[in-house]
Design a protein around this motif. Structure first.
Motif, PDB file in Angstrom:
ATOM      1  N   ALA A  43      52.675  51.607  31.169  1.00 15.61           N
ATOM      2  CA  ALA A  43      53.387  50.438  31.415  1.00 15.61           C
ATOM      3  C   ALA A  43      53.620  50.522  32.888  1.00 15.61           C
ATOM      4  O   ALA A  43      53.263  49.035  33.479  1.00 15.61           O
ATOM      5  CB  ALA A  43      54.957  50.364  30.990  1.00 15.61           C
ATOM      6  N   ALA A  44      53.656  51.445  33.709  1.00 18.34           N
ATOM      7  CA  ALA A  44      53.767  51.627  35.050  1.00 18.34           C
ATOM      8  C   ALA A  44      52.638  50.557  35.511  1.00 18.34           C
ATOM      9  O   ALA A  44      52.515  49.915  36.670  1.00 18.34           O
ATOM     10  CB  ALA A  44      54.173  52.539  35.817  1.00 18.34           C
ATOM     11  N   HIS A  45      51.258  51.295  35.264  1.00 16.44           N
ATOM     12  CA  HIS A  45      50.094  50.750  35.451  1.00 16.44           C
ATOM     13  C   HIS A  45      49.847  49.476  35.198  1.00 16.44           C
ATOM     14  O   HIS A  45      49.126  48.603  36.027  1.00 16.44           O
ATOM     15  CB  HIS A  45      48.859  51.584  34.924  1.00 16.44           C
ATOM     16  N   ALA A  46      50.243  48.658  33.816  1.00 15.95           N
ATOM     17  CA  ALA A  46      50.308  47.381  33.669  1.00 15.95           C
ATOM     18  C   ALA A  46      50.781  46.510  34.724  1.00 15.95           C
ATOM     19  O   ALA A  46      50.733  45.322  35.012  1.00 15.95           O
ATOM     20  CB  ALA A  46      50.699  47.225  32.038  1.00 15.95           C
ATOM     21  N   ARG A  47      52.140  46.986  34.970  1.00 15.41           N
ATOM     22  CA  ARG A  47      53.022  46.402  35.918  1.00 15.41           C
ATOM     23  C   ARG A  47      52.142  46.043  37.430  1.00 15.41           C
ATOM     24  O   ARG A  47      52.224  45.213  37.941  1.00 15.41           O
ATOM     25  CB  ARG A  47      54.385  46.798  36.523  1.00 15.41           C
ATOM     26  N   GLU A  48      51.322  47.261  37.612  1.00 14.50           N
ATOM     27  CA  GLU A  48      50.629  47.031  39.055  1.00 14.50           C
ATOM     28  C   GLU A  48      49.594  46.106  38.848  1.00 14.50           C
ATOM     29  O   GLU A  48      49.102  45.242  39.838  1.00 14.50           O
ATOM     30  CB  GLU A  48      50.162  48.317  38.983  1.00 14.50           C
ATOM     31  N   VAL A  49      48.928  45.955  37.515  1.00 15.25           N
ATOM     32  CA  VAL A  49      47.716  44.886  37.367  1.00 15.25           C
ATOM     33  C   VAL A  49      48.448  43.489  37.299  1.00 15.25           C
ATOM     34  O   VAL A  49      47.713  42.752  37.975  1.00 15.25           O
ATOM     35  CB  VAL A  49      47.161  45.390  35.907  1.00 15.25           C
ATOM     36  N   VAL A  50      49.712  43.426  36.785  1.00 13.71           N
ATOM     37  CA  VAL A  50      50.190  41.953  36.775  1.00 13.71           C
ATOM     38  C   VAL A  50      50.335  41.728  38.105  1.00 13.71           C
ATOM     39  O   VAL A  50      49.996  40.524  38.635  1.00 13.71           O
ATOM     40  CB  VAL A  50      51.371  41.903  35.952  1.00 13.71           C
ATOM     41  N   ALA A  51      50.741  42.632  39.348  1.00 10.65           N
ATOM     42  CA  ALA A  51      51.117  42.333  40.569  1.00 10.65           C
ATOM     43  C   ALA A  51      49.986  41.820  41.209  1.00 10.65           C
ATOM     44  O   ALA A  51      49.949  41.157  42.099  1.00 10.65           O
ATOM     45  CB  ALA A  51      51.944  43.435  40.939  1.00 10.65           C
ATOM     46  N   ALA A  52      48.796  42.565  40.993  1.00 10.30           N
ATOM     47  CA  ALA A  52      47.592  42.386  41.481  1.00 10.30           C
ATOM     48  C   ALA A  52      47.223  40.821  41.062  1.00 10.30           C
ATOM     49  O   ALA A  52      46.174  40.143  42.061  1.00 10.30           O
ATOM     50  CB  ALA A  52      46.588  43.102  41.072  1.00 10.30           C
ATOM     51  N   CYS A  53      47.599  40.103  40.081  1.00  5.64           N
ATOM     52  CA  CYS A  53      47.273  38.745  39.684  1.00  5.64           C
ATOM     53  C   CYS A  53      48.180  37.853  40.028  1.00  5.64           C
ATOM     54  O   CYS A  53      48.043  36.759  39.812  1.00  5.64           O
ATOM     55  CB  CYS A  53      47.329  38.696  38.120  1.00  5.64           C
ATOM     56  N   ARG A  54      49.165  38.053  40.822  1.00 11.96           N
ATOM     57  CA  ARG A  54      50.318  37.270  41.130  1.00 11.96           C
ATOM     58  C   ARG A  54      50.449  37.112  42.797  1.00 11.96           C
ATOM     59  O   ARG A  54      50.270  38.174  43.328  1.00 11.96           O
ATOM     60  CB  ARG A  54      51.759  37.677  40.742  1.00 11.96           C
ATOM     61  N   TYR A  55      50.539  35.858  43.287  1.00  9.66           N
ATOM     62  CA  TYR A  55      50.989  35.648  44.683  1.00  9.66           C
ATOM     63  C   TYR A  55      52.424  36.136  45.012  1.00  9.66           C
ATOM     64  O   TYR A  55      53.091  36.350  44.250  1.00  9.66           O
ATOM     65  CB  TYR A  55      50.714  34.171  45.060  1.00  9.66           C
ATOM     66  N   GLY A  59      54.038  39.269  43.625  1.00 10.76           N
ATOM     67  CA  GLY A  59      52.809  39.926  43.529  1.00 10.76           C
ATOM     68  C   GLY A  59      52.326  40.230  44.896  1.00 10.76           C
ATOM     69  O   GLY A  59      52.815  39.784  45.779  1.00 10.76           O
ATOM     70  N   GLY A  60      50.917  40.869  44.875  1.00 17.71           N
ATOM     71  CA  GLY A  60      50.281  41.175  46.109  1.00 17.71           C
ATOM     72  C   GLY A  60      48.895  40.684  46.222  1.00 17.71           C
ATOM     73  O   GLY A  60      48.106  40.903  46.978  1.00 17.71           O
ATOM     74  N   ARG A  61      48.782  39.510  45.445  1.00 21.97           N
ATOM     75  CA  ARG A  61      47.407  38.767  45.405  1.00 21.97           C
ATOM     76  C   ARG A  61      47.147  38.302  46.454  1.00 21.97           C
ATOM     77  O   ARG A  61      47.963  37.351  47.249  1.00 21.97           O
ATOM     78  CB  ARG A  61      47.392  37.974  44.063  1.00 21.97           C
ATOM     79  N   SER A  62      45.969  38.165  47.230  1.00 27.85           N
ATOM     80  CA  SER A  62      45.602  37.596  48.457  1.00 27.85           C
ATOM     81  C   SER A  62      45.489  36.092  48.244  1.00 27.85           C
ATOM     82  O   SER A  62      44.917  35.514  47.160  1.00 27.85           O
ATOM     83  CB  SER A  62      44.297  38.080  48.954  1.00 27.85           C
ATOM     84  N   ALA A  70      43.217  30.185  38.675  1.00 24.65           N
ATOM     85  CA  ALA A  70      44.687  29.823  38.074  1.00 24.65           C
ATOM     86  C   ALA A  70      45.450  30.828  39.119  1.00 24.65           C
ATOM     87  O   ALA A  70      45.515  31.607  39.487  1.00 24.65           O
ATOM     88  CB  ALA A  70      44.924  30.467  36.548  1.00 24.65           C
ATOM     89  N   ASP A  71      46.689  29.888  39.498  1.00 22.89           N
ATOM     90  CA  ASP A  71      47.778  30.549  40.191  1.00 22.89           C
ATOM     91  C   ASP A  71      48.592  31.581  39.219  1.00 22.89           C
ATOM     92  O   ASP A  71      49.079  32.618  39.809  1.00 22.89           O
ATOM     93  CB  ASP A  71      48.857  29.537  40.877  1.00 22.89           C
ATOM     94  N   GLU A  72      48.829  31.440  38.107  1.00 26.78           N
ATOM     95  CA  GLU A  72      49.308  32.236  36.967  1.00 26.78           C
ATOM     96  C   GLU A  72      48.299  32.495  36.099  1.00 26.78           C
ATOM     97  O   GLU A  72      48.224  31.986  35.018  1.00 26.78           O
ATOM     98  CB  GLU A  72      50.477  31.606  36.517  1.00 26.78           C
ATOM     99  N   PRO A  73      47.298  33.579  36.392  1.00 19.65           N
ATOM    100  CA  PRO A  73      46.137  33.587  35.360  1.00 19.65           C
ATOM    101  C   PRO A  73      46.730  34.440  34.208  1.00 19.65           C
ATOM    102  O   PRO A  73      47.669  35.100  34.339  1.00 19.65           O
ATOM    103  CB  PRO A  73      45.017  34.416  36.166  1.00 19.65           C
ATOM    104  N   LEU A  74      45.876  34.434  33.089  1.00 15.48           N
ATOM    105  CA  LEU A  74      46.051  35.177  32.069  1.00 15.48           C
ATOM    106  C   LEU A  74      46.046  36.735  32.344  1.00 15.48           C
ATOM    107  O   LEU A  74      44.980  36.903  33.149  1.00 15.48           O
ATOM    108  CB  LEU A  74      45.335  34.757  30.825  1.00 15.48           C
ATOM    109  N   VAL A  75      46.718  37.582  31.769  1.00 10.34           N
ATOM    110  CA  VAL A  75      46.546  39.065  32.447  1.00 10.34           C
ATOM    111  C   VAL A  75      46.590  39.616  30.960  1.00 10.34           C
ATOM    112  O   VAL A  75      47.556  39.882  30.310  1.00 10.34           O
ATOM    113  CB  VAL A  75      47.691  39.547  33.039  1.00 10.34           C
ATOM    114  N   VAL A  76      45.359  40.429  30.693  1.00  6.14           N
ATOM    115  CA  VAL A  76      45.427  41.084  29.250  1.00  6.14           C
ATOM    116  C   VAL A  76      44.877  42.681  29.853  1.00  6.14           C
ATOM    117  O   VAL A  76      43.990  42.639  30.475  1.00  6.14           O
ATOM    118  CB  VAL A  76      44.154  40.537  28.196  1.00  6.14           C
TER     119      VAL A  76
END
Length: 193
Positions: A43-55, A59-62, A70-76
Motif C-alpha cells: 500500500a505504501a508503494h501504491a501511494r507513491e505511485v499515485v503521487a507520481a501521477c498527481r500534480y 503529488g509530485g508530478r512535473s 490527463a490531469d487526473e489519470p487512471l492509476v492501476v
C-alpha cells in the motif's frame, strides 16, 4: 500512439517500464490517460505511485508534459508479488487508486506456485483477489491463460481480462500449420510410393 487512440475515442493506458517515479510520469507526459504500474510491493508503494501521477499539492508530478495527458489519470497497480498480496486490503483502500491488475505468472513465482502442477492453487488465489477487490469496490483485472479461464474471471467480477499471450498464440498456430503440412506431405509421399 496515445494521440491516435484518443482520437479514436478510446482511453490510452500504458503499462510503465517500472514503478519508479520517472517511469510512471513519462507516459502521462506523452499523452497517456492512465498507467498500469508493475511490481508494486504494498500500500505504501501504491501511494507513491499515485503521487507520481498527481500534480502538487496532491503529488509530485512535473508540469512538463509534452502532449495532452490527463490531469487526473487512471492509476492501476499490478499485484504480482507476495508482499502486495499480504497487504492487499490496505492497497485496495489507497486513495486515488483506480484499480488493480493481477499478473498471475509473477505472482505465482513469488508465492512458489509456478508451474502447471500449481495451476489450481494459483487459480484459487487469483479468485480470492478478484473477490476482495470486488468487495472493496475496486475495479480488478486479471490475465487469463485461456478463453475459458477468462470467462470465469469475468463471471467472478473482473472488469479487465486479458487472454493468452500473442507470441504463444502465434507460435501454437504456426506449429499447427506446420504439423498439418508435414502430415499432408507424408501422406502424399506414401500414396505415391
Amino acid at each position: 500512439m496515445a494521440a491516435a487512440v484518443t482520437a479514436a475515442g478510446a482511453v490510452p493506458l500504458v503499462r510503465t517500464r517500472s514503478p519508479h517515479f520517472a517511469d510512471v510520469g513519462r507516459p502521462l507526459d506523452l499523452g497517456a490517460r492512465g498507467v498500469i504500474v508493475p511490481n508494486v510491493r504494498d500500500a505504501a508503494h501504491a501511494r507513491e505511485v499515485v503521487a507520481a501521477c498527481r500534480y502538487a499539492p496532491a503529488g509530485g508530478r512535473s508540469i512538463g508534459r509534452l502532449s495532452g495527458g490527463a490531469d487526473e489519470p487512471l492509476v492501476v497497480v499490478m499485484v504480482e508479488a507476495a508482499s502486495a498480496l499480504d497487504d492487499l486490503d490496505a492497497l485496495l483502500a489507497v486513495d486515488g487508486l483506480d484499480g488493480v491488475y493481477v499478473g498471475p505468472g509473477d505472482l505465482g513465482l513469488s508465492l512458489g506456485l509456478a508451474g502447471e502442477e500449481h495451476r489450481a492453487e494459483l487459480r484459487g488465489v487469483l479468485s480470492s483477489i478478484v473477490a476482495r477487490a470486488v468487495a472493496a469496490g475496486v475495479p480488478v483485472g486479471v490475465h487469463a491463460y485461456s478463453g475459458e479461464e477468462a470467462a470465469g474471471y469475468a463471471a467472478e467480477g473482473a472488469t479487465i481480462v486479458t487472454v493468452a499471450v500473442d507470441v504463444a498464440m502465434l507460435g501454437a498456430a504456426a506449429a499447427g500449420h506446420l504439423s498439418a503440412a508435414r502430415g499432408s506431405a507424408r501422406g502424399a509421399g506414401a500414396g505415391e510410393a
